[in-house]
Write an enzyme that holds these catalytic residues in place. Structure first.
Site, PDB file in Angstrom:
ATOM      1  N   GLY A   1      39.806  30.151  38.545  1.00 55.02           N
ATOM      2  CA  GLY A   1      40.383  31.445  38.232  1.00 55.02           C
ATOM      3  C   GLY A   1      39.619  32.574  38.901  1.00 55.02           C
ATOM      4  N   VAL A   2      40.071  33.787  38.637  1.00 54.11           N
ATOM      5  CA  VAL A   2      39.516  34.963  39.298  1.00 54.11           C
ATOM      6  C   VAL A   2      38.404  35.575  38.449  1.00 54.11           C
ATOM      7  CG1 VAL A   2      40.064  37.274  40.143  1.00 54.11           C
ATOM      8  CG2 VAL A   2      41.715  35.419  40.434  1.00 54.11           C
ATOM      9  N   GLY A   3      37.343  36.053  39.106  1.00 53.16           N
ATOM     10  CA  GLY A   3      36.328  36.813  38.375  1.00 53.16           C
ATOM     11  C   GLY A   3      34.919  36.320  38.638  1.00 53.16           C
ATOM     12  N   ASN A   4      33.971  36.989  37.993  1.00 50.98           N
ATOM     13  CA  ASN A   4      32.563  36.720  38.245  1.00 50.98           C
ATOM     14  C   ASN A   4      32.111  35.357  37.731  1.00 50.98           C
ATOM     15  OD1 ASN A   4      31.924  39.167  39.588  1.00 50.98           O
ATOM     16  ND2 ASN A   4      31.910  40.236  37.636  1.00 50.98           N
TER      17      ASN A   4
ATOM     18  N   GLU B   1      44.940  29.315  43.311  1.00 46.28           N
ATOM     19  CA  GLU B   1      45.816  30.458  43.574  1.00 46.28           C
ATOM     20  C   GLU B   1      45.177  31.432  44.553  1.00 46.28           C
ATOM     21  OE1 GLU B   1      47.582  31.446  39.259  1.00 46.28           O
ATOM     22  OE2 GLU B   1      45.404  31.312  39.423  1.00 46.28           O
TER      23      GLU B   1
ATOM     24  N   ILE C   1      39.696  35.266  26.961  1.00 43.85           N
ATOM     25  CA  ILE C   1      39.163  36.357  26.146  1.00 43.85           C
ATOM     26  C   ILE C   1      38.491  35.796  24.901  1.00 43.85           C
ATOM     27  CG2 ILE C   1      39.823  38.331  24.697  1.00 43.85           C
ATOM     28  CD1 ILE C   1      41.940  38.988  26.838  1.00 43.85           C
TER      29      ILE C   1
ATOM     30  N   ASN D   1      45.606  41.626  30.984  1.00 44.30           N
ATOM     31  CA  ASN D   1      46.074  41.362  32.345  1.00 44.30           C
ATOM     32  C   ASN D   1      47.371  40.570  32.399  1.00 44.30           C
ATOM     33  OD1 ASN D   1      43.788  42.547  33.659  1.00 44.30           O
ATOM     34  ND2 ASN D   1      42.616  40.711  33.194  1.00 44.30           N
TER      35      ASN D   1
ATOM     36  N   GLY E   1      48.195  32.231  36.305  1.00 44.13           N
ATOM     37  CA  GLY E   1      48.484  30.821  36.556  1.00 44.13           C
ATOM     38  C   GLY E   1      47.694  29.871  35.695  1.00 44.13           C
TER      39      GLY E   1
ATOM     40  N   LYS F   1      30.802  43.052  24.375  1.00 46.05           N
ATOM     41  CA  LYS F   1      30.467  44.380  23.844  1.00 46.05           C
ATOM     42  C   LYS F   1      29.117  44.381  23.138  1.00 46.05           C
ATOM     43  CE  LYS F   1      34.358  46.287  25.183  1.00 46.05           C
ATOM     44  NZ  LYS F   1      34.370  47.249  26.303  1.00 46.05           N
TER      45      LYS F   1
END
Length: 504
Positions: A270-273, A295, A365, A385, A389, A409
């Site tokens: 997936g996307v992200g850090n 993707e 999340i 978001n 996919g 947080k």
């Protein structure tokens, strides 16, 4: 480079015009299919011209809003501008823009969150209504009228096929040497005429390098000269590195015990850090000759290709940081031999994900103690978001990981909760949950066994006693298959809304 050098088809070249002129083809109430997938390959000029036109119409007291379909997320100069101009009535299937998100959560844009593998076929089935205009970024047109795709394919093939009118944005800033990197498959059909997709290895090519369009549909050709948005990937922090280490150790363990072949199965990330941290971990891990089937090709997968740890990568888009893109463009001949860009109806197709045995790694999340996963909503009702996919890969992958830090947080929010405030992936689709605290392998476990494994291995120490207390008290009441205290199940979320902190 002059437009005539990129558009080698005289009929198309004769339809060149400004973005402002082309925007006149997009009427109030139109449904518009835009190119673009996760910050790559989106039109640069038309959305800005449309936003300006919308503002002009509103100032004159006339309505102007359009429905926008894409491959996935675009960029602030697309979704952000259109949302700020109050020019969007409907949006699908994925959005990450802050301004558009604000309007969606205020009820000012009707947002349709969809599995990315469903979008093209639902559009073809007619489930979504008519597509009036397709606005597609390309890098050139051949003398035969074939389109050279850009840095993302997404749903472009479908938009070009079903739209009544087509506007082409020819981006002269992107390298023409992208030509040959794409694999556009035209073998799909509507039921009952479907046949199996003939892709048996992640690096097979089964299509052609160009997009097709009916020349009679093309009403405008617009030149642009602007790069994709720069993605910003921070260096993996300690939590991301720990998550990566757990996953790599787990994969090595599965291989040792014969549950994975010695030649690693293809990887989706997936996307992200966090996802990039996992890829960075693979760079120094024990696995060689890797294949990617995903993707979005991000910085981490580019690193694997450059280092020779990955043989080839298949994706629907390339979305990179500035430094990674500079390397990509400088060494594009090297990467063109190792990267295959496909339509997202192929990159995300459940048939192929299952056949190829994809190892899927996606972020979330929150997860609850039984393994249900929320990857889209904050506190149950605020869209973040979209599902993207992740569902395509989670349900159909050979192995499916969901990853997140255990808290958010500054510790005020636990990402492991008694009950998810929104469910995108049910417990039936979740195999493995990983946080910086540890890894919970949920395969073959009953709900109560899953709950204990998640509490013991994934929850943050500040929240583990609260989760254990909830689970213990739930087991003392009512049905015992999936014990819950319904009066308390979402109390953590309510407490956070009331006080800003899930802790008592």
């Amino acid at each position: 480079m002059a437009l005539a050098e990129r558009v080698r088809h005289a009929d198309f070249l004769s339809r060149s015009m400004t973005a402002e002129q082309a925007a006149q083809h997009v009427a109030h109430g139109a449904t518009v299919g835009l190119s673009g997938f996760t910050g790559a390959g989106y039109p640069k000029a038309l959305p800005q011209a449309i936003a300006a036109h919308a503002q002009s119409e509103h100032k004159a007291g006339r309505p102007y809003r359009i429905n926008v379909w894409t491959g996935a997320s675009t960029a602030p100069e697309v979704d952000g501008l259109l949302a700020a101009a109050d020019a969007m009535a409907q949006r699908l299937p994925f959005n990450s823009d802050a301004m558009a998100r604000k309007k969606i959560n205020a009820g000012e844009i009707d947002y349709i969150d969809m599995h990315l593998s469903h979008v093209a076929q639902h559009a073809w089935f007619g489930f979504l209504g008519r597509l009036d205009v397709a606005i597609i970024e390309i890098v050139g047109v051949t003398a035969d009228g074939l389109l050279i795709p850009s840095t993302a394919v997404g749903n472009n093939k479908t938009w070009l096929e079903i739209a009544d009118k087509v506007i082409l944005e020819v981006n002269t800033k992107l390298p023409l040497r992208l030509e040959g990197m794409h694999d556009i498959y035209y073998g799909t059909a509507l039921p009952p005429r479907r046949v199996p997709i003939s892709l048996t290895h992640a690096d097979n090519r089964i299509g052609e390098p160009y997009l097709q369009v009916d020349p009679r549909k093309v009403v405008a050709v617009v030149e642009t000269h602007s790069g994709d948005r720069d993605n910003v990937f921070s260096q993996p922090d300690a939590n991301s590195q720990r998550i990566a280490e757990y996953i790599i150790d787990f994969l090595a363990h599965e291989m040792k015990h014969g549950r994975l072949p010695q030649q690693m199965l293809p990887i989706q990330s997936g996307v992200g850090n966090v996802a990039n941290a996992v890829l960075a971990g693979l760079l120094h891990g024990p696995f060689d000759n890797l294949l990617g089937f995903t993707e979005v090709l991000q910085d981490g997968m580019l690193d694997l290709l450059r280092a020779g740890k990955m043989k080839r990568a298949s994706a629907t888009a390339i979305s990179l940081s500035r430094s990674a893109y500079e390397d990509f463009e400088k060494n594009i001949d090297f990467y063109r031999e190792r990267i295959i860009l496909r339509p997202q109806e192929i990159s995300n197709h459940p048939e192929l994900v299952r056949r190829l045995g994809i190892i899927a790694m996606n972020s979330m999340i929150e997860a609850d103690i039984y393994g249900n996963v929320n990857s889209t909503h904050l506190m149950g009702s605020s869209m973040m978001n979209g599902i993207g996919g992740s569902g395509d890969f989670a349900r159909n992958g050979y192995l499916s990981f969901f990853v997140t830090p255990s808290v958010a947080k500054d510790g005020k929010i636990s990402c492991i909760v008694p009950m998810c405030s929104h469910v995108d992936h049910t417990e039936h689709d979740t195999q493995i949950i990983v946080t910086e605290q540890g890894l919970a392998d949920l395969r073959g476990l009953s709900p109560r066994q899953r709950a204990q494994a998640i509490i013991d291995h994934c929850a943050h120490p500040d929240y583990r006693p609260m989760l254990q207390d909830y689970f213990d008290r739930a087991r003392q009441q009512g049905a015992q298959h999936t014990p819950h205290l319904l009066g308390e199940a979402l109390s953590w979320h309510q407490r956070c809304l009331d006080t800003g902190d899930m802790r008592k």
